[in-house]
Every structure is written in structure tokens, then in C-alpha cells.
Design an enzyme around this catalytic site. Structure first.
Site, mmCIF file in Angstrom:
data_model
loop_
_atom_site.group_PDB
_atom_site.id
_atom_site.type_symbol
_atom_site.label_atom_id
_atom_site.label_comp_id
_atom_site.label_asym_id
_atom_site.label_seq_id
_atom_site.Cartn_x
_atom_site.Cartn_y
_atom_site.Cartn_z
ATOM 1 N N ALA A 165 40.435 41.206 41.942
ATOM 2 C CA ALA A 165 40.220 42.660 42.006
ATOM 3 C C ALA A 165 39.237 43.098 40.925
ATOM 4 O O ALA A 165 38.209 43.715 41.221
ATOM 5 C CB ALA A 165 41.542 43.404 41.853
ATOM 6 N N TYR A 166 39.536 42.762 39.681
ATOM 7 C CA TYR A 166 38.731 43.276 38.567
ATOM 8 C C TYR A 166 37.331 42.676 38.508
ATOM 9 O O TYR A 166 36.331 43.413 38.455
ATOM 10 C CB TYR A 166 39.449 43.029 37.237
#
Length: 243
Positions: A165-166
Site C-alpha cells: 500500500a505505502y
């Protein structure tokens, strides 16, 4: 209307964002502290003012259209223009982030803040930036968004653990930065991305090895670029970061 240089820093109530606001304020600029939490925002404004900074609070949730529109209206009413926008607000998204274990909703939430939030704020502020003699946009990215480093093509170990995600949200942000640079080519608006390094903040559980002030330095440098400075590039303290 203010003739003073006006800057807005999102997520400026703490950590790197606060230190960016402090660094720009030390130049004699008027700095908007963008943050959604009223108590933390006003505490940051109070601390900056105590340090001699001309700081003012800007209620701002980068994931909300109405909040972003209201923030632009506040700055227009206060100053009539915006000289520098630093898109610093970001979230990590929590665990797990291994690709085989992640909840797709986590990716959606991270991208909403780290990427779409940047687009939302930048577009809301664009009319005000166009009124500036030397507008600058700085997008706070991360070396974990470098595909060259993640793949090992740049040499050395890949930065950070797998974080589906990041890390890709920062790759996405880098790509968005390039698209803005392409559209704004030929204007006086310079837009760049930067990595603050591995800074000890609550985003990483304060595990970083750099201070927020050290991490803020590259953003302050890009916010103060001369008119013939670079645009559409990705920087860290040591220089250009490979895409």
C-alpha cells in the site's frame, strides 16, 4: 491582501510537516499549518508563533472536497495568492502490507490520502499559485517509491520491507508529479518530489535514524528554488533519486 510570501504545508501539525513549516517561517514567510485535527493544529500554530513564525491554522482534510475548497477560500481571503504548496500529509496504512496478505481496502485508503489527496489539494490551490510570481509545489515522497531502488537496479538493498500500500502510493505520487510537470511546462510553476530520508516519526513508530528537522531540509530547499531551478524531478539530500 498580503505581499509576504505565503506557503501552505499539509500535515504540518507534527513531525516533518511541522519542521517544514518552521523552516519556511524562519525565512520570514507566512505559513499555513494545514491539519484536520483542530487541537493539534492550533497547538502547532501556537508553538510556531512562539518561535517567531508568522503561522496561521488551515483546517484541512486532504480526503474531503469541501474541506479542501474551504482551505483554498481561507488562503484567498487572507492573502489573495499562494506562493508555495508542500504536499506533506500522508499515512502508512498499517499492517499487514505483504502483497499476499493485504486487505485491498488498505491500499485504497492509502492511495486516497497519499495520491488523490495531493491531486485534490494541488488543484484547489492552483488558481492561487498561478497568481504568484514564483510558485513552487513540493510533493513529499519516499525512496521506497523508487522502482529502481526497489528492484535493485540502482544497486544496494531495497529500502524498507514489502509494503504494497505505502510504497506503491509513493511511486504513484512520483508519476503524478511528472504529469503535473508536463502540463505546467512553460509556466513559472516548478513542481518536484522529494524523499526526507528515514526520519523518526509516528508514521514508522519513531524507528527512523534522522530527525524531522533533517528530513525537512530537502523540502525547504525545493520550496525556495530559483526561477531557473529544476522541475519534474525527484530529490533527496544527496541529489537526484532514480525513478
Amino acid at each position: 491582501m498580503s505581499e509576504r510570501t505565503i506557503a501552505l504545508v499539509t500535515g504540518a501539525n507534527k513531525g516533518i510537516g511541522y519542521e517544514i513549516a518552521a523552516g519556511l517561517g524562519a525565512l520570514g514567510w507566512s505559513v499555513g499549518v494545514g491539519a484536520r485535527d483542530e487541537r493539534r493544529r492550533e497547538a502547532a500554530v501556537e508553538a510556531l508563533r512562539a518561535a517567531g513564525v508568522d503561522a496561521f491554522g488551515v483546517p484541512l482534510d486532504v480526503t474531503d472536497d469541501a474541506s479542501t475548497t474551504a482551505a483554498a477560500r481561507l488562503i484567498e481571503d487572507r492573502a489573495g495568492h499562494l506562493d508555495v504548496l508542500v504536499n506533506n500529509a500522508a499515512i502508512a496504512g498499517g499492517a499487514p502490507q505483504e502483497p499476499t496478505r493485504v486487505d485491498p481496502a488498505t491500499i485504497r485508503t492509502v492511495v486516497e490520502t497519499n495520491v488523490i489527496g495531493v491531486v485534490r489539494v494541488t488543484n484547489a490551490m492552483m488558481p492561487l499559485l498561478r497568481r504568484s510570481a514564483s510558485p513552487r509545489i513540493v510533493n513529499m515522497s519516499s525512496s521506497v517509491g523508487s522502482l529502481a531502488r526497489q528492484s535493485g537496479a540502482a544497486g544496494g538493498a531495497a529500502p524498507g520491507p514489502p509494503a504494497v500500500a505505502y510504497a506503491p502510493s509513493k511511486t504513484f505520487l512520483n508519476a503524478v508529479t511528472l504529469q503535473y510537470a508536463r502540463e505546467l511546462s512553460g509556466t513559472n510553476i516548478l513542481i518536484n518530489a522529494c524523499c526526507p530520508g528515514y526520519v523518526a516519526t509516528d508514521l514508522n513508530g519513531f524507528q527512523g535514524v534522522r530527525t524531522p528537522r533533517q528530513g525537512a531540509a530537502v523540502a525547504v530547499a525545493l520550496a525556495t528554488l530559483p526561477d531557473d531551478g529544476p522541475t519534474g524531478q525527484f530529490f533527496e539530500d544527496a541529489g537526484v533519486v532514480p525513478w
